[in-house]
Design a protein around this motif. Structure first.
Motif, PDB file in Angstrom:
ATOM      1  N   ALA A  48      -2.393  62.400  38.111  1.00  0.00           N
ATOM      2  CA  ALA A  48      -1.553  62.517  36.910  1.00  0.00           C
ATOM      3  C   ALA A  48      -0.079  62.530  37.305  1.00  0.00           C
ATOM      4  CB  ALA A  48      -1.907  63.780  36.139  1.00  0.00           C
ATOM      5  N   PHE A  49       0.243  63.225  38.407  1.00  0.00           N
ATOM      6  CA  PHE A  49       1.639  63.258  38.848  1.00  0.00           C
ATOM      7  C   PHE A  49       2.105  61.856  39.238  1.00  0.00           C
ATOM      8  CE2 PHE A  49       0.750  67.837  40.219  1.00  0.00           C
ATOM      9  CZ  PHE A  49       1.286  68.349  39.053  1.00  0.00           C
ATOM     10  N   LEU A  50       1.229  61.145  39.956  1.00  0.00           N
ATOM     11  CA  LEU A  50       1.596  59.814  40.423  1.00  0.00           C
ATOM     12  C   LEU A  50       1.821  58.876  39.234  1.00  0.00           C
ATOM     13  CD1 LEU A  50       2.002  58.000  42.873  1.00  0.00           C
ATOM     14  CD2 LEU A  50      -0.447  57.476  42.832  1.00  0.00           C
ATOM     15  N   VAL A  51       0.857  58.893  38.301  1.00  0.00           N
ATOM     16  CA  VAL A  51       0.964  58.019  37.125  1.00  0.00           C
ATOM     17  C   VAL A  51       2.235  58.349  36.342  1.00  0.00           C
ATOM     18  CG1 VAL A  51      -0.081  57.564  34.867  1.00  0.00           C
ATOM     19  CG2 VAL A  51      -1.492  57.558  36.930  1.00  0.00           C
ATOM     20  N   SER A  52       2.488  59.632  36.218  1.00  0.00           N
ATOM     21  CA  SER A  52       3.665  60.048  35.458  1.00  0.00           C
ATOM     22  C   SER A  52       4.943  59.515  36.116  1.00  0.00           C
ATOM     23  CB  SER A  52       3.668  61.565  35.357  1.00  0.00           C
ATOM     24  OG  SER A  52       4.950  62.042  35.282  1.00  0.00           O
ATOM     25  N   ARG A  53       4.980  59.532  37.456  1.00  0.00           N
ATOM     26  CA  ARG A  53       6.190  59.051  38.145  1.00  0.00           C
ATOM     27  C   ARG A  53       6.329  57.539  38.000  1.00  0.00           C
ATOM     28  NH1 ARG A  53       6.968  62.116  43.745  1.00  0.00           N
ATOM     29  NH2 ARG A  53       9.089  61.471  43.404  1.00  0.00           N
ATOM     30  N   ILE A  54       5.196  56.838  38.065  1.00  0.00           N
ATOM     31  CA  ILE A  54       5.267  55.380  37.927  1.00  0.00           C
ATOM     32  C   ILE A  54       5.722  55.012  36.510  1.00  0.00           C
ATOM     33  CG2 ILE A  54       3.842  53.285  37.839  1.00  0.00           C
ATOM     34  CD1 ILE A  54       2.229  54.491  40.177  1.00  0.00           C
ATOM     35  N   LEU A  55       5.140  55.689  35.523  1.00  0.00           N
ATOM     36  CA  LEU A  55       5.506  55.372  34.137  1.00  0.00           C
ATOM     37  C   LEU A  55       6.964  55.730  33.863  1.00  0.00           C
ATOM     38  CD1 LEU A  55       2.310  56.427  32.159  1.00  0.00           C
ATOM     39  CD2 LEU A  55       3.037  54.154  32.846  1.00  0.00           C
ATOM     40  N   ASP A  56       7.404  56.808  34.491  1.00  0.00           N
ATOM     41  CA  ASP A  56       8.782  57.239  34.329  1.00  0.00           C
ATOM     42  C   ASP A  56       9.726  56.126  34.771  1.00  0.00           C
ATOM     43  OD1 ASP A  56      10.710  58.971  33.705  1.00  0.00           O
ATOM     44  OD2 ASP A  56      10.543  60.235  35.470  1.00  0.00           O
ATOM     45  N   ASP A  57       9.321  55.429  35.831  1.00  0.00           N
ATOM     46  CA  ASP A  57      10.144  54.354  36.358  1.00  0.00           C
ATOM     47  C   ASP A  57      10.039  53.109  35.461  1.00  0.00           C
ATOM     48  OD1 ASP A  57      11.780  53.165  38.315  1.00  0.00           O
ATOM     49  OD2 ASP A  57      10.019  52.106  39.095  1.00  0.00           O
ATOM     50  N   LEU A  58       8.789  52.768  35.076  1.00  0.00           N
ATOM     51  CA  LEU A  58       8.567  51.557  34.274  1.00  0.00           C
ATOM     52  C   LEU A  58       9.187  51.651  32.881  1.00  0.00           C
ATOM     53  CD1 LEU A  58       4.852  50.434  34.752  1.00  0.00           C
ATOM     54  CD2 LEU A  58       6.933  49.192  35.336  1.00  0.00           C
TER      55      LEU A  58
END
Ligand SMILES: Cc1cc2nc3c(=O)[nH]c(=O)nc-3n(C[C@H](O)[C@H](O)[C@H](O)COP(=O)(O)OP(=O)(O)OC[C@H]3O[C@@H](n4cnc5c(N)ncnc54)[C@H](O)[C@@H]3O)c2cc1C
Length: 400
Positions: A340-350
């Motif tokens: 969840a942390f990883l996905v959140s960081r990727i989405l934050d960037d995208l």
């Protein structure tokens, strides 16, 4: 001596206290606020929360109190829109003022002692004990000391307990949020339809909408500090101008007006801390906070509170909450929340690459099953890792 003191009676603290009290522990919750109290939030609970609410015995009450959120309508910077539904379960929308009060009352009903208007200001630790200083009211003599075998720090993003155990600092960057309860917001669905939540993207900002009981909608914008500064202190004017600039909102605001004051907060961004110290566990935002855009914070708080309580029970049974004994909790959190942390960081960037969002929304509009897989993964219906599938990412970004 108490078994545990829980600092903070938000979702993480109340969930932890309910589990501990339910297992027969002597537990006390201290919160600096008086409940019911408000908290800047989008008021959305993802479907993953239902399991925890059920286990602590309040799912039925939340179902009666909240509005269901069956999915999300995502609107791109170019105005393209996709409406997606969860494949199973539902999210909920309920004001935090109501939700947090229900959660804290549940902890009390399970047997936790609760003290309000009680700010924890210091922490002393020795082998097998932790002592907190609690400030109650003002003036000399307005504080007391309480001791327990361990402390759960669930005191939110600006956690004093995290600071006291040297667990790491606050997010320095991240967006600022300005939110309001609106009435009269024209919807996109047919009357009587269960409206999905909405998320609207623009070049450097987004706006989340959750429809609440009583005809209100929580409408919260997150934007960079620099953009907020251009509002020049006139929050109200800046907020409405910013709302009108979202292509999916421009035509829906004619009858809208805010009820109550605007609430600003921030910066909100990604921050993970070491979640254990000698005799101390951190849970909820105190342990890790993510960008509110993905609507995962409440799940991390509720589930994190539950995990912290279970770790506390294990170490209390095994003779003592040393940092070593508690370390398993940190590993468990990493295992359960890492994706969840990883996905959140990727989405934050995208999220702030308008071209990518425009393509992703078009892809979801054309293939609703793709949208469902995506929001299932972010909403806790499936593992967050499911969204990391290269085929899914390629399809979402319009390159497959
Ligand atoms: C603008 C915004 C919108 C958001 N929208 C969403 C959303 O829609 N969905 C979602 O899932 N997540 C959302 N989040 C994230 C979510 O709000 C948090 O993840 C969640 O509140 C964390 O719960 P918590 O119990 O850890 O902390 P909190 O809810 O912050 O509770 C902490 C408690 O500790 C108390 N406290 C603090 N210091 C002390 C002290 N020294 N002594 C005693 N008590 C103390 C406070 O009074 C408070 O009651 C949003 C966050 C923001 C900022």
């Amino acid at each position: 001596m108490l078994d545990a003191i829980v600092v903070g009676g938000g979702p993480a603290g109340s969930a932890a206290a309910a589990v501990l009290a339910g297992a027969g522990c002597r537990v006390l919750v201290a919160d600096r606020a008086r409940f019911p109290r408000s908290k800047p939030c989008g008021d959305y609970l993802n479907p993953g929360c239902a399991g925890v609410l059920d286990r602590i015995g309040i799912l039925g009450e939340i179902e009666r109190t909240a509005l269901p959120v069956p999915g999300w309508r995502i609107v791109a910077p170019d105005g393209a829109a996709a409406t997606t539904a969860f494949s199973a379960g539902t999210g909920f929308a309920v004001p935090r003022r109501t939700l947090d009060h229900i959660l804290l009352a549940r902890a009390a009903a399970m047997g936790a002692a609760v003290i309000e208007a009680a700010r924890v200001t210091a922490l002393d630790r020795g082998p097998g004990w932790v002592r907190v200083t609690i400030e109650r009211g003002v003036g000399p003599g307005g504080y007391e000391h309480l001791s327990a075998r361990l402390v759960i720090g669930a005191d939110g993003l600006r956690s004093a307990i995290a600071r006291m155990i040297g667990a790491g600092a606050l997010p320095r960057d991240g967006r600022f949020t300005v939110g309001a309860y609106l009435e009269g917001l024209d919807g996109t669905g047919a009357p009587g339809e269960r409206p999905p939540g909405e998320i609207h993207f623009a070049r450097d900002r987004f706006c989340g909408i959750a429809y609440l009981p009583g005809g209100l909608a929580n409408v919260t914008i997150a934007l960079p500090a620099g953009a907020l500064r251009t509002w020049r202190g006139d929050l109200e004017a800046g907020y409405w101008t910013a709302l009108r600039a979202f292509p999916g909102l421009a035509g829906r605001l004619a009858r809208a007006r805010s009820v109550g004051r605007l609430r600003a907060s921030g910066p909100v961004g990604y921050r993970r801390r070491q979640a254990v110290g000698d005799g101390v566990l951190l849970a909820g935002d105190a342990a890790a906070a993510i960008n509110p855009m993905t609507g995962q914070g409440m799940f991390l708080a509720l589930r994190g509170g539950e995990l912290a309580a279970r770790a506390a029970l294990r170490t209390l049974d095994q003779g003592g909450p040393t940092r070593r004994a508690l370390a398993a909790y940190d590993r468990e959190r990493r295992r359960e929340f890492g994706d969840a942390f990883l996905v959140s960081r990727i989405l934050d960037d995208l999220a702030f690459r308008p071209g990518a969002i425009n393509r992703a929304v078009r892809a979801m509009a054309g293939r609703p099953a793709l949208g469902t897989r995506f929001i299932d993964a972010v909403g806790g219906v499936s593992r967050a890792a499911a969204v990391m599938h290269p085929g899914l990412l390629a399809a979402l970004l319009g390159i497959a």
